[in-house]
Design an enzyme around this catalytic site. Structure first.
Site, mmCIF file in Angstrom:
data_model
loop_
_atom_site.group_PDB
_atom_site.id
_atom_site.type_symbol
_atom_site.label_atom_id
_atom_site.label_comp_id
_atom_site.label_asym_id
_atom_site.label_seq_id
_atom_site.Cartn_x
_atom_site.Cartn_y
_atom_site.Cartn_z
ATOM 1 N N LYS A 154 5.000 16.269 24.601
ATOM 2 C CA LYS A 154 4.941 15.860 26.015
ATOM 3 C C LYS A 154 5.933 16.655 26.873
ATOM 4 C CE LYS A 154 5.460 11.660 24.431
ATOM 5 N NZ LYS A 154 5.046 11.842 23.040
ATOM 6 N N ILE A 155 7.185 16.718 26.428
ATOM 7 C CA ILE A 155 8.221 17.371 27.239
ATOM 8 C C ILE A 155 8.034 18.893 27.211
ATOM 9 C CG2 ILE A 155 10.720 17.754 27.488
ATOM 10 C CD1 ILE A 155 11.074 14.888 26.249
ATOM 11 N N ASP A 174 4.888 25.306 17.285
ATOM 12 C CA ASP A 174 4.870 23.882 16.941
ATOM 13 C C ASP A 174 4.348 23.776 15.520
ATOM 14 O OD1 ASP A 174 4.012 21.011 16.758
ATOM 15 O OD2 ASP A 174 4.587 21.032 18.868
ATOM 16 N N CYS A 202 11.485 19.880 19.994
ATOM 17 C CA CYS A 202 10.920 19.226 18.810
ATOM 18 C C CYS A 202 11.885 18.143 18.328
ATOM 19 C CB CYS A 202 10.640 20.249 17.712
ATOM 20 S SG CYS A 202 12.107 21.126 17.180
ATOM 21 N N PRO A 203 11.403 17.187 17.525
ATOM 22 C CA PRO A 203 12.295 16.110 17.079
ATOM 23 C C PRO A 203 13.275 16.581 16.018
ATOM 24 C CG PRO A 203 10.123 15.841 16.127
ATOM 25 C CD PRO A 203 10.036 17.027 17.025
ATOM 26 N N THR A 229 17.568 20.302 25.050
ATOM 27 C CA THR A 229 17.561 18.956 25.647
ATOM 28 C C THR A 229 16.953 17.978 24.648
ATOM 29 O OG1 THR A 229 15.417 19.404 26.663
ATOM 30 C CG2 THR A 229 17.360 19.730 28.068
ATOM 31 N N SER A 230 16.828 18.400 23.376
ATOM 32 C CA SER A 230 16.129 17.560 22.400
ATOM 33 C C SER A 230 17.108 16.720 21.582
ATOM 34 C CB SER A 230 15.240 18.418 21.518
ATOM 35 O OG SER A 230 14.395 17.592 20.772
ATOM 36 N N ARG A 231 17.640 17.284 20.519
ATOM 37 C CA ARG A 231 18.665 16.601 19.744
ATOM 38 C C ARG A 231 19.680 17.651 19.290
ATOM 39 N NH1 ARG A 231 17.320 12.663 21.828
ATOM 40 N NH2 ARG A 231 16.592 10.692 20.967
ATOM 41 N N ASP A 255 22.187 19.759 26.676
ATOM 42 C CA ASP A 255 22.237 18.364 27.133
ATOM 43 C C ASP A 255 22.561 17.451 25.958
ATOM 44 O OD1 ASP A 255 21.877 16.289 29.140
ATOM 45 O OD2 ASP A 255 20.097 15.708 28.004
ATOM 46 N N GLU A 260 27.711 14.349 19.375
ATOM 47 C CA GLU A 260 27.882 13.763 20.714
ATOM 48 C C GLU A 260 28.278 12.294 20.720
ATOM 49 O OE1 GLU A 260 23.795 14.401 22.212
ATOM 50 O OE2 GLU A 260 23.597 12.231 22.284
ATOM 51 N N HIS A 292 23.895 14.250 27.694
ATOM 52 C CA HIS A 292 22.618 13.606 27.326
ATOM 53 C C HIS A 292 22.058 12.836 28.527
ATOM 54 C CE1 HIS A 292 20.276 12.212 23.537
ATOM 55 N NE2 HIS A 292 19.483 12.214 24.605
HETATM 56 P P1 NAD Z 1 6.666 14.634 21.307
HETATM 57 O O1 NAD Z 1 6.564 13.809 20.081
HETATM 58 O O2 NAD Z 1 5.658 14.441 22.389
HETATM 59 O O3 NAD Z 1 6.686 16.184 20.923
HETATM 60 C C1 NAD Z 1 7.416 16.700 19.853
HETATM 61 C C2 NAD Z 1 6.686 17.940 19.369
HETATM 62 O O4 NAD Z 1 7.466 18.527 18.333
HETATM 63 C C3 NAD Z 1 5.300 17.643 18.787
HETATM 64 O O5 NAD Z 1 4.332 18.488 19.355
HETATM 65 C C4 NAD Z 1 5.467 17.910 17.300
HETATM 66 O O6 NAD Z 1 4.289 18.402 16.702
HETATM 67 C C5 NAD Z 1 6.563 18.962 17.323
HETATM 68 N N1 NAD Z 1 7.231 19.112 16.022
HETATM 69 C C6 NAD Z 1 7.401 18.193 15.039
HETATM 70 N N2 NAD Z 1 8.043 18.740 13.988
HETATM 71 C C7 NAD Z 1 8.263 20.037 14.322
HETATM 72 C C8 NAD Z 1 8.868 21.130 13.649
HETATM 73 N N3 NAD Z 1 9.354 20.991 12.403
HETATM 74 N N4 NAD Z 1 8.916 22.324 14.277
HETATM 75 C C9 NAD Z 1 8.403 22.471 15.522
HETATM 76 N N5 NAD Z 1 7.806 21.484 16.208
HETATM 77 C C10 NAD Z 1 7.746 20.272 15.612
HETATM 78 O O7 NAD Z 1 8.146 14.367 21.859
HETATM 79 P P2 NAD Z 1 8.671 14.590 23.344
HETATM 80 O O8 NAD Z 1 8.501 13.337 24.124
HETATM 81 O O9 NAD Z 1 8.150 15.871 23.883
HETATM 82 O O10 NAD Z 1 10.242 14.713 23.051
HETATM 83 C C11 NAD Z 1 10.790 15.827 22.368
HETATM 84 C C12 NAD Z 1 12.216 15.512 21.970
HETATM 85 O O11 NAD Z 1 13.009 15.379 23.158
HETATM 86 C C13 NAD Z 1 12.365 14.163 21.247
HETATM 87 O O12 NAD Z 1 12.270 14.354 19.874
HETATM 88 C C14 NAD Z 1 13.728 13.679 21.654
HETATM 89 O O13 NAD Z 1 14.611 13.961 20.590
HETATM 90 C C15 NAD Z 1 14.100 14.527 22.863
HETATM 91 N N6 NAD Z 1 14.396 13.745 24.073
HETATM 92 C C16 NAD Z 1 15.564 13.986 24.715
HETATM 93 C C17 NAD Z 1 15.869 13.298 25.891
HETATM 94 C C18 NAD Z 1 17.143 13.562 26.666
HETATM 95 O O14 NAD Z 1 17.525 12.746 27.524
HETATM 96 N N7 NAD Z 1 17.829 14.656 26.429
HETATM 97 C C19 NAD Z 1 14.963 12.348 26.374
HETATM 98 C C20 NAD Z 1 13.761 12.149 25.682
HETATM 99 C C21 NAD Z 1 13.480 12.848 24.525
#
Ligand code: NAD
Length: 326
Positions: A154-155, A174, A202-203, A229-231, A255, A260, A292
């Site tokens: 999504k992001i 991906d 990605c997660p 901005t992920s983890r 972020d 953290e 974050h």
């Molecule tokens: P999502 O589940 O919609 O998308 C994650 C994508 O990562 C999927 O398309 C999945 O197929 C892919 N993926 C899974 N394993 C993978 C790998 N080994 N290599 C590459 N790609 C892989 O999640 P999202 O809503 O887009 O969120 C993404 C990340 O953003 C979350 O995991 C979360 O940790 C982080 N996040 C951060 C904040 C913030 O405030 N900084 C807020 C929300 C989410």
């Protein structure tokens, strides 16, 4: 239903309190994070509501189980901080908010990129001191540059659209590509090799832990800008620092940071920071760290509250929710 709400910040309470009242769910708000020592606070509650840095390990789950907690409601998307398999073995449900505003996070990623590239953080401080010099503020055009997006969920997809609006060439990796999409998927190695900017979406899993490390840093385009901005733990922070010191990495927008939980969301301005890597990263002119905060928009907070409460109500009414973490 009674919920113990942990790691409460003023902006959480402002949004959640009226919604809890409206729903008939009773909530006790605690500033503290949920940890072994504070599990006593859940006494009499059926549910706990937690955030990204509450550490819900097996010991905490044992204690929650002993207090007859039935559900752990994460008010975030990521669930790497919950031993959800162990929770399931104890009969405790885990739910999350898979989407609340991908725009909030993707827009923050772009805000960080624009800031670090055009040195807005420096210009802001200079002009407040009536220093109108432009020396050292040169950036580069984003237009025509290649951005590599890792994780096209999504992001990641919103971020790709934003980048396209800037006239950038977008390539992506991906593990589970979106079938039938027009996304220009490439092997991970190509992303590292060809991107001027790399953004992680990605997660965090055992597979993606430290996926960006000394080895990969040696294979990136010199001067690459890294956005995370992920983890935090997707990136080996010490290796990133080394890459910056060696001038291999052009800039970093963070972020999230792997350690953290010790610092983020709290005012540590009067403290001596023990984490030398974080201190050194923050001291770099080409690194921007935010605490974050990418999720932090009014729309995201309202959506988080609405989904969390719906998750709890569904559980109460025995309705199976697709927001369950399994
Ligand atoms: P999502 O589940 O919609 O998308 C994650 C994508 O990562 C999927 O398309 C999945 O197929 C892919 N993926 C899974 N394993 C993978 C790998 N080994 N290599 C590459 N790609 C892989 O999640 P999202 O809503 O887009 O969120 C993404 C990340 O953003 C979350 O995991 C979360 O940790 C982080 N996040 C951060 C904040 C913030 O405030 N900084 C807020 C929300 C989410």
């Amino acid at each position: 239903m009674k919920v113990a709400f942990f790691d409460t910040k003023p902006y959480d309470r402002e949004v959640f309190e009226p919604r809890f009242k409206e729903s008939g769910i009773k909530a006790k708000f605690y500033d503290t994070r949920l940890c072994e020592d504070d599990c006593i606070l859940v006494k009499g509650c059926d549910a706990v509501c937690v955030f990204v840095n509450d550490d819900i390990n097996s010991k905490v789950i044992d204690l929650l189980s002993s207090y007859e907690v039935k559900i752990i409601a994460l008010r975030c998307a990521g669930f790497n901080n919950v031993d959800y398999k162990y929770a399931a073995s104890k009969g405790i449900a885990v739910v999350r908010v898979p989407a609340y505003s991908p725009y909030a996070v993707a827009e923050h990623a772009m805000a960080l990129l624009l800031t670090v590239n055009r040195k807005i953080h420096k210009a802001y401080i200079r002009t407040r001191d009536f220093n109108f010099s432009l020396s050292g503020l040169t950036g580069f055009d984003l237009h025509g540059k290649t951005v590599g997006v890792i994780g096209t969920g999504k992001i990641g997809r919103v971020f790709m659209d934003i980048c396209k609006g800037f006239g950038m060439k977008v390539i992506a990796y991906d593990k589970f590509p979106v079938e039938g999409s027009d996304i220009d998927y490439r092997p991970l190695e190509e992303i590292y090799k060809e991107s001027d900017i790399i953004s992680f979406h990605c997660p965090l899993t055992s597979e993606t832990f430290h996926m960006f490390n000394l080895g990969t840093i040696n294979r990136v385009k010199p001067g690459v800008v890294i956005i995370n901005t992920s983890r935090g733990a997707l990136i080996d922070s010490e290796a990133l620092l080394e890459g910056i010191k060696q001038k291999k990495i052009g800039a970093a927008c963070l972020d999230v940071y792997e350690e953290e939980s010790e610092y983020f969301y709290e005012d540590k301005s009067g403290n001596i920071i023990d984490d030398d890597t974080l201190s050194r990263l923050i001291s770099m002119p080409n690194v921007i760290v935010t605490s974050h905060q990418a999720f932090l928009t009014r729309e995201a907070l309202q959506n988080i509250a609405a989904t969390t409460i719906q998750n709890l109500k569904d559980f109460q009414n025995g309705i199976e929710t697709e927001n369950a973490v399994k």
